[in-house]
Design an enzyme around this catalytic site. Structure first.
Site, PDB file in Angstrom:
ATOM      1  N   CYS A   1       0.871  -1.222  -0.019  1.00  0.00           N
ATOM      2  CA  CYS A   1      -0.108  -0.020   0.042  1.00  0.00           C
ATOM      3  C   CYS A   1       0.962   1.303   0.165  1.00  0.00           C
ATOM      4  O   CYS A   1       1.378   1.426   1.238  1.00  0.00           O
ATOM      5  CB  CYS A   1      -0.843  -0.105   1.102  1.00  0.00           C
ATOM      6  SG  CYS A   1      -1.595   1.505   1.622  1.00  0.00           S
TER       7      CYS A   1
ATOM      8  N   CYS B   1      -0.086   3.757   2.639  1.00  0.00           N
ATOM      9  CA  CYS B   1       0.394   3.358   3.973  1.00  0.00           C
ATOM     10  C   CYS B   1       1.719   4.022   4.012  1.00  0.00           C
ATOM     11  O   CYS B   1       2.073   4.393   5.378  1.00  0.00           O
ATOM     12  CB  CYS B   1       0.276   1.907   4.052  1.00  0.00           C
ATOM     13  SG  CYS B   1      -1.436   1.481   3.845  1.00  0.00           S
TER      14      CYS B   1
END
Length: 108
Positions: free
Chosen positions: A33, A36
């Site tokens: 991600c 993230c």
């Protein structure tokens, strides 16, 4: 990724988060991600500065699907503040530090 944040797992979630005596921000994330990875250093900074009031932990949803399912985490990054064993606030998506600090103001 050691630092001011603490990794948690399905097996340690109950003790580390739900039974904590102070608010805990759980960063639900995954290795793949991109957003993230952008928010991770910001959370490290917040944890280093405000760790005495708000504990920040990270839960990798790929390695710990049980907890992510239990809390119906549909998109990441999702950051959930747990107070007394329940979600008090959810923040979805990568946000700049100033916005996160504003969102977390009541806990820090």
């Amino acid at each position: 990724m050691a630092g001011a944040t603490t990794p948690v797992t399905d097996s340690t979630f109950d003790a580390e988060v739900l039974k904590s005596d102070k608010p805990v921000l759980v960063d639900f994330w995954a290795e793949w991600c991109g957003p993230c990875k952008m928010v991770a250093p910001v959370l490290e900074e917040i944890a280093a500065t405000h760790g005495d009031q708000l504990r920040i932990v990270k839960l990798n949803i790929d390695e710990n699907p049980q907890t992510a399912r239990a809390y119906q985490i549909m998109s990441i990054p999702t950051m959930a503040v747990f107070v007394d064993g329940a979600i008090a606030k959810s923040i979805v998506g990568a946000k700049p530090k100033s916005v996160l600090l504003k969102d977390l103001a009541e806990y820090i």
